[in-house]
Design a protein around this motif. Sequence first.
Motif, PDB file in Angstrom:
ATOM      1  N   LYS A  40      43.298  37.064  43.340  1.00  0.00           N
ATOM      2  CA  LYS A  40      43.610  38.139  42.406  1.00  0.00           C
ATOM      3  C   LYS A  40      42.790  37.958  41.144  1.00  0.00           C
ATOM      4  O   LYS A  40      42.327  36.871  40.828  1.00  0.00           O
ATOM      5  N   ASN A  78      38.726  45.751  34.599  1.00  0.00           N
ATOM      6  CA  ASN A  78      39.922  44.911  34.439  1.00  0.00           C
ATOM      7  C   ASN A  78      40.018  44.368  33.018  1.00  0.00           C
ATOM      8  O   ASN A  78      40.584  43.309  32.800  1.00  0.00           O
ATOM      9  N   ARG A 119      48.219  47.722  39.415  1.00  0.00           N
ATOM     10  CA  ARG A 119      47.128  47.334  40.315  1.00  0.00           C
ATOM     11  C   ARG A 119      47.514  46.101  41.132  1.00  0.00           C
ATOM     12  O   ARG A 119      47.993  45.114  40.583  1.00  0.00           O
ATOM     13  N   ASN A 120      47.293  46.167  42.436  1.00  0.00           N
ATOM     14  CA  ASN A 120      47.659  45.032  43.287  1.00  0.00           C
ATOM     15  C   ASN A 120      46.580  43.960  43.330  1.00  0.00           C
ATOM     16  O   ASN A 120      46.769  42.929  43.965  1.00  0.00           O
ATOM     17  N   ASP A 121      45.446  44.182  42.660  1.00  0.00           N
ATOM     18  CA  ASP A 121      44.380  43.179  42.650  1.00  0.00           C
ATOM     19  C   ASP A 121      44.399  42.311  41.393  1.00  0.00           C
ATOM     20  O   ASP A 121      43.560  41.444  41.229  1.00  0.00           O
ATOM     21  N   LYS A 136      37.410  51.369  37.824  1.00  0.00           N
ATOM     22  CA  LYS A 136      38.206  51.042  36.640  1.00  0.00           C
ATOM     23  C   LYS A 136      38.023  49.558  36.323  1.00  0.00           C
ATOM     24  O   LYS A 136      38.194  48.717  37.202  1.00  0.00           O
ATOM     25  N   ASN A 194      37.304  48.024  39.987  1.00  0.00           N
ATOM     26  CA  ASN A 194      37.978  48.233  41.275  1.00  0.00           C
ATOM     27  C   ASN A 194      37.288  49.372  42.023  1.00  0.00           C
ATOM     28  O   ASN A 194      36.281  49.923  41.565  1.00  0.00           O
ATOM     29  N   SER A 203      48.704  50.393  33.702  1.00  0.00           N
ATOM     30  CA  SER A 203      47.800  50.531  34.851  1.00  0.00           C
ATOM     31  C   SER A 203      47.460  49.164  35.441  1.00  0.00           C
ATOM     32  O   SER A 203      47.332  49.026  36.658  1.00  0.00           O
ATOM     33  N   PHE A 204      47.321  48.138  34.591  1.00  0.00           N
ATOM     34  CA  PHE A 204      47.087  46.784  35.088  1.00  0.00           C
ATOM     35  C   PHE A 204      48.299  46.280  35.871  1.00  0.00           C
ATOM     36  O   PHE A 204      48.145  45.598  36.883  1.00  0.00           O
TER      37      PHE A 204
END
Length: 119
Positions: free
Chosen positions: A6, A35, A58-60, A33, A29, A54-55
Amino acid sequence: MPGRGKLIAVIGDEDTCTGFLLGGIGELNKNRKPNFLVVEKDTSITEIEETFKSFLARNDIGIILINQFIAEMIRHAIDGHMESIPAVLEIPSKEHPYDASKDSILRRAKGMFCAEDFR
């Protein structure tokens, strides 16, 4: 994202973001978008809060680093985040020293233990 690590996300002033970007954390991503968010004088609190949320979605992203003085601007959103991932860590900036009494994670951790636990 099976099989992959991650990312670390950063919400900070220019110096903080630049340092982490030079350290290699910058990513886009699939929707292009970034990070990270560089917070400047004219950055609105709404933009900061929307980026933070939004962070979280996010699943990443596994860790969100945020300058503590910026975290104070969106304290209600940070205190409302109860999940362990992504972890939200408040960090100092060059202009604003770290104040442990304001850190939401540290306050939660203190609530979990009592003085007798450490004797």
